[in-house]
Design a protein around this motif. Structure first.
Motif, PDB file in Angstrom:
ATOM      1  N   LEU A 180       0.827  -1.211   0.000  1.00  0.00           N
ATOM      2  CA  LEU A 180       0.000   0.000   0.000  1.00  0.00           C
ATOM      3  C   LEU A 180       0.860   1.259   0.000  1.00  0.00           C
ATOM      4  O   LEU A 180       0.610   2.194  -0.761  1.00  0.00           O
ATOM      5  N   ALA A 181       1.864   1.297   0.866  1.00  0.00           N
ATOM      6  CA  ALA A 181       2.706   2.486   0.975  1.00  0.00           C
ATOM      7  C   ALA A 181       3.463   2.759  -0.319  1.00  0.00           C
ATOM      8  O   ALA A 181       3.650   3.918  -0.717  1.00  0.00           O
ATOM      9  N   GLU A 182       3.884   1.714  -0.990  1.00  0.00           N
ATOM     10  CA  GLU A 182       4.656   1.884  -2.217  1.00  0.00           C
ATOM     11  C   GLU A 182       3.768   2.222  -3.412  1.00  0.00           C
ATOM     12  O   GLU A 182       4.194   2.943  -4.318  1.00  0.00           O
ATOM     13  N   ASN A 183       2.541   1.724  -3.427  1.00  0.00           N
ATOM     14  CA  ASN A 183       1.666   1.948  -4.573  1.00  0.00           C
ATOM     15  C   ASN A 183       0.737   3.147  -4.408  1.00  0.00           C
ATOM     16  O   ASN A 183       0.143   3.614  -5.387  1.00  0.00           O
ATOM     17  N   PHE A 184       0.605   3.632  -3.184  1.00  0.00           N
ATOM     18  CA  PHE A 184      -0.225   4.816  -2.921  1.00  0.00           C
ATOM     19  C   PHE A 184       0.588   5.811  -2.092  1.00  0.00           C
ATOM     20  O   PHE A 184       0.141   6.309  -1.074  1.00  0.00           O
ATOM     21  N   SER A 185       1.792   6.077  -2.585  1.00  0.00           N
ATOM     22  CA  SER A 185       2.727   6.894  -1.805  1.00  0.00           C
ATOM     23  C   SER A 185       2.205   8.303  -1.569  1.00  0.00           C
ATOM     24  O   SER A 185       2.462   8.897  -0.512  1.00  0.00           O
ATOM     25  N   GLU A 186       1.447   8.869  -2.508  1.00  0.00           N
ATOM     26  CA  GLU A 186       0.922  10.218  -2.308  1.00  0.00           C
ATOM     27  C   GLU A 186      -0.088  10.265  -1.168  1.00  0.00           C
ATOM     28  O   GLU A 186      -0.132  11.232  -0.401  1.00  0.00           O
ATOM     29  N   ASP A 187      -0.893   9.234  -1.042  1.00  0.00           N
ATOM     30  CA  ASP A 187      -1.855   9.178   0.063  1.00  0.00           C
ATOM     31  C   ASP A 187      -1.131   9.091   1.405  1.00  0.00           C
ATOM     32  O   ASP A 187      -1.525   9.738   2.382  1.00  0.00           O
ATOM     33  N   PHE A 188      -0.071   8.303   1.443  1.00  0.00           N
ATOM     34  CA  PHE A 188       0.685   8.179   2.686  1.00  0.00           C
ATOM     35  C   PHE A 188       1.461   9.459   2.988  1.00  0.00           C
ATOM     36  O   PHE A 188       1.583   9.858   4.152  1.00  0.00           O
ATOM     37  N   ALA A 189       1.974  10.111   1.943  1.00  0.00           N
ATOM     38  CA  ALA A 189       2.676  11.374   2.146  1.00  0.00           C
ATOM     39  C   ALA A 189       1.721  12.447   2.651  1.00  0.00           C
ATOM     40  O   ALA A 189       2.060  13.239   3.544  1.00  0.00           O
ATOM     41  N   SER A 190       0.509  12.484   2.105  1.00  0.00           N
ATOM     42  CA  SER A 190      -0.489  13.456   2.565  1.00  0.00           C
ATOM     43  C   SER A 190      -0.816  13.235   4.037  1.00  0.00           C
ATOM     44  O   SER A 190      -0.940  14.185   4.813  1.00  0.00           O
ATOM     45  N   TRP A 191      -0.954  11.973   4.411  1.00  0.00           N
ATOM     46  CA  TRP A 191      -1.286  11.630   5.798  1.00  0.00           C
ATOM     47  C   TRP A 191      -0.135  11.932   6.751  1.00  0.00           C
ATOM     48  O   TRP A 191      -0.309  12.590   7.776  1.00  0.00           O
ATOM     49  N   LEU A 192       1.068  11.494   6.387  1.00  0.00           N
ATOM     50  CA  LEU A 192       2.190  11.555   7.321  1.00  0.00           C
ATOM     51  C   LEU A 192       3.033  12.821   7.199  1.00  0.00           C
ATOM     52  O   LEU A 192       3.627  13.273   8.183  1.00  0.00           O
ATOM     53  N   LEU A 193       3.087  13.392   5.990  1.00  0.00           N
ATOM     54  CA  LEU A 193       3.897  14.594   5.781  1.00  0.00           C
ATOM     55  C   LEU A 193       3.055  15.856   5.648  1.00  0.00           C
ATOM     56  O   LEU A 193       3.584  16.966   5.679  1.00  0.00           O
ATOM     57  N   LEU A 243     -10.948   7.003   5.482  1.00  0.00           N
ATOM     58  CA  LEU A 243     -12.017   6.761   4.508  1.00  0.00           C
ATOM     59  C   LEU A 243     -11.960   7.734   3.346  1.00  0.00           C
ATOM     60  O   LEU A 243     -12.659   7.555   2.347  1.00  0.00           O
ATOM     61  N   GLU A 244     -11.129   8.753   3.457  1.00  0.00           N
ATOM     62  CA  GLU A 244     -11.087   9.805   2.442  1.00  0.00           C
ATOM     63  C   GLU A 244      -9.953   9.641   1.436  1.00  0.00           C
ATOM     64  O   GLU A 244      -9.824  10.451   0.518  1.00  0.00           O
ATOM     65  N   LEU A 285      -6.631   0.467   5.886  1.00  0.00           N
ATOM     66  CA  LEU A 285      -6.235   0.670   7.286  1.00  0.00           C
ATOM     67  C   LEU A 285      -7.395   1.147   8.154  1.00  0.00           C
ATOM     68  O   LEU A 285      -7.329   1.077   9.382  1.00  0.00           O
ATOM     69  N   ALA A 286      -8.460   1.625   7.526  1.00  0.00           N
ATOM     70  CA  ALA A 286      -9.562   2.243   8.269  1.00  0.00           C
ATOM     71  C   ALA A 286     -10.194   1.294   9.269  1.00  0.00           C
ATOM     72  O   ALA A 286     -10.635   1.699  10.345  1.00  0.00           O
ATOM     73  N   VAL A 287     -10.229   0.010   8.940  1.00  0.00           N
ATOM     74  CA  VAL A 287     -10.861  -0.970   9.822  1.00  0.00           C
ATOM     75  C   VAL A 287     -10.094  -1.126  11.134  1.00  0.00           C
ATOM     76  O   VAL A 287     -10.628  -1.619  12.129  1.00  0.00           O
ATOM     77  N   LEU A 288      -8.833  -0.679  11.167  1.00  0.00           N
ATOM     78  CA  LEU A 288      -7.994  -0.823  12.357  1.00  0.00           C
ATOM     79  C   LEU A 288      -7.974   0.439  13.216  1.00  0.00           C
ATOM     80  O   LEU A 288      -7.261   0.493  14.215  1.00  0.00           O
ATOM     81  N   THR A 289      -8.762   1.441  12.846  1.00  0.00           N
ATOM     82  CA  THR A 289      -8.713   2.731  13.529  1.00  0.00           C
ATOM     83  C   THR A 289      -9.672   2.775  14.722  1.00  0.00           C
ATOM     84  O   THR A 289     -10.149   1.755  15.197  1.00  0.00           O
ATOM     85  N   GLN A 290     -10.003   3.988  15.152  1.00  0.00           N
ATOM     86  CA  GLN A 290     -10.728   4.210  16.399  1.00  0.00           C
ATOM     87  C   GLN A 290     -12.225   3.886  16.318  1.00  0.00           C
ATOM     88  O   GLN A 290     -12.971   4.151  17.252  1.00  0.00           O
ATOM     89  N   THR A 291     -12.661   3.342  15.235  1.00  0.00           N
ATOM     90  CA  THR A 291     -14.078   3.087  15.018  1.00  0.00           C
ATOM     91  C   THR A 291     -14.728   2.282  16.149  1.00  0.00           C
ATOM     92  O   THR A 291     -14.152   1.300  16.632  1.00  0.00           O
ATOM     93  N   PRO A 292     -15.935   2.654  16.566  1.00  0.00           N
ATOM     94  CA  PRO A 292     -16.642   1.885  17.597  1.00  0.00           C
ATOM     95  C   PRO A 292     -17.300   0.626  17.029  1.00  0.00           C
ATOM     96  O   PRO A 292     -17.708  -0.266  17.774  1.00  0.00           O
ATOM     97  N   ASP A 293     -17.426   0.559  15.704  1.00  0.00           N
ATOM     98  CA  ASP A 293     -18.101  -0.573  15.071  1.00  0.00           C
ATOM     99  C   ASP A 293     -17.274  -1.018  13.872  1.00  0.00           C
ATOM    100  O   ASP A 293     -17.403  -0.491  12.761  1.00  0.00           O
ATOM    101  N   THR A 294     -16.401  -1.978  14.089  1.00  0.00           N
ATOM    102  CA  THR A 294     -15.476  -2.427  13.048  1.00  0.00           C
ATOM    103  C   THR A 294     -16.205  -2.991  11.835  1.00  0.00           C
ATOM    104  O   THR A 294     -15.830  -2.725  10.684  1.00  0.00           O
ATOM    105  N   ALA A 295     -17.255  -3.766  12.072  1.00  0.00           N
ATOM    106  CA  ALA A 295     -18.005  -4.365  10.961  1.00  0.00           C
ATOM    107  C   ALA A 295     -18.652  -3.284  10.096  1.00  0.00           C
ATOM    108  O   ALA A 295     -18.652  -3.377   8.865  1.00  0.00           O
ATOM    109  N   GLN A 296     -19.213  -2.261  10.735  1.00  0.00           N
ATOM    110  CA  GLN A 296     -19.836  -1.177   9.980  1.00  0.00           C
ATOM    111  C   GLN A 296     -18.795  -0.406   9.181  1.00  0.00           C
ATOM    112  O   GLN A 296     -19.052   0.004   8.041  1.00  0.00           O
ATOM    113  N   THR A 297     -17.640  -0.206   9.765  1.00  0.00           N
ATOM    114  CA  THR A 297     -16.562   0.480   9.034  1.00  0.00           C
ATOM    115  C   THR A 297     -16.150  -0.331   7.817  1.00  0.00           C
ATOM    116  O   THR A 297     -15.895   0.224   6.743  1.00  0.00           O
ATOM    117  N   LEU A 298     -16.088  -1.652   7.962  1.00  0.00           N
ATOM    118  CA  LEU A 298     -15.754  -2.502   6.816  1.00  0.00           C
ATOM    119  C   LEU A 298     -16.795  -2.324   5.715  1.00  0.00           C
ATOM    120  O   LEU A 298     -16.454  -2.290   4.528  1.00  0.00           O
TER     121      LEU A 298
END
Length: 270
Positions: A9-22, A131-132, A139-152
């Protein structure tokens, strides 16, 4: 499997990861660990992304690692030696919830030396951010969500809307793999379309990996019956064989009569 998925994911969507982390969508390219001479230190788990001004170093962890602070300090010094003019952002991302104090360590310190790095515990991150961005969806399913199944289910809806079929299948497969850290297989298969996942590159690699593990286990069992106990060193050598080599060993072992036959085969094929 989980490390490889995150690396993909990080290698194929590097711009998304850069936006998030940088904080900005910088176009980044993969940097080979060999450029930092990192082969002896878990280079397979290292993710390095490179731009004109930045090096982004990401480590994904499913379990706490007691030597992580040292590794991060070591990587930073090697990065500075290779790219002294570039900024280097180092982030350890823990995927699964842990109460270990190790997931809160952000510095390596010995007398006279201190190095700091960042830590992100995904279970503390707001779900909406993930989600954006297409590359962050798995990775969204591993975040702070109160309902993992609904997030999936929310992720699945967004995946269905991805117009590029190749990207759609890769994101779906990555989501299915990472969701397996928290959810059962039946639910994942209900929510995510299996036919889409099966078309992805990472799904094929994952299936090949399981096939290789299965083939290896079978051959080890057959060898034990044929020539007796396989030594730990031989076991390690067999586990490192490719699928083609395992198939060749599977045919050859039918003629083995003593432990030396395996030793000779390994010596001539490695």
């Amino acid at each position: 499997m989980f490390d490889n998925t995150c690396k993909f994911l990080a290698e194929n969507f590097s711009e998304d990861f850069a936006s998030w982390l940088l904080g900005e969508p910088i176009t980044m390219t993969q940097l080979s660990p060999s450029e930092l001479s990192l082969e002896p230190i878990r280079a397979d788990a290292l993710i390095l992304l490179n731009s004109d001004s930045d090096v982004l170093h990401i480590e994904f962890q499913t379990e706490p690692d007691p030597i992580m602070p040292f590794r991060m300090a070591d990587y930073r010094l090697r990065g500075f030696r290779r790219f002294p003019q570039k900024r280097m952002r180092q982030v350890v991302i823990y995927l699964t919830r842990s109460t270990s104090p190790l997931v809160h360590q952000t510095a390596f310190e010995i007398p006279g030396t201190r190095h700091e790095f960042e830590v992100i515990r995904l279970w503390e991150q707001p779900t909406q951010t993930f989600l954006e961005a297409t590359g962050l969806l798995p990775l969204a399913v591993l975040t702070q969500t109160p309902d993992t199944a609904q997030t999936l289910r929310q992720i699945a809806t967004r995946i269905e809307a991805i117009p590029d079929q190749r990207i759609q299948s890769n994101v779906a497969a990555s989501t299915g793999i990472l969701a397996g850290l928290l959810l059962n297989k039946e639910l994942i298969n209900q929510v995510l379309r299996r036919d889409i996942m099966q078309q992805s590159v990472i799904y094929q690699e994952w299936r090949e990996e399981f096939r290789q593990e299965g083939e290896c286990s079978l051959i080890l069992r057959l060898l034990s019956r044929r020539i007796g106990e396989v030594t730990p060193e031989q076991r390690s050598q067999i586990q490192a064989l490719s699928i083609n080599q395992l198939e060749a060993l599977g045919e050859a072992l039918l003629d083995f009569t003593k432990p030396g036959d395996l030793e000779e085969w390994l010596r001539s094929h490695l």
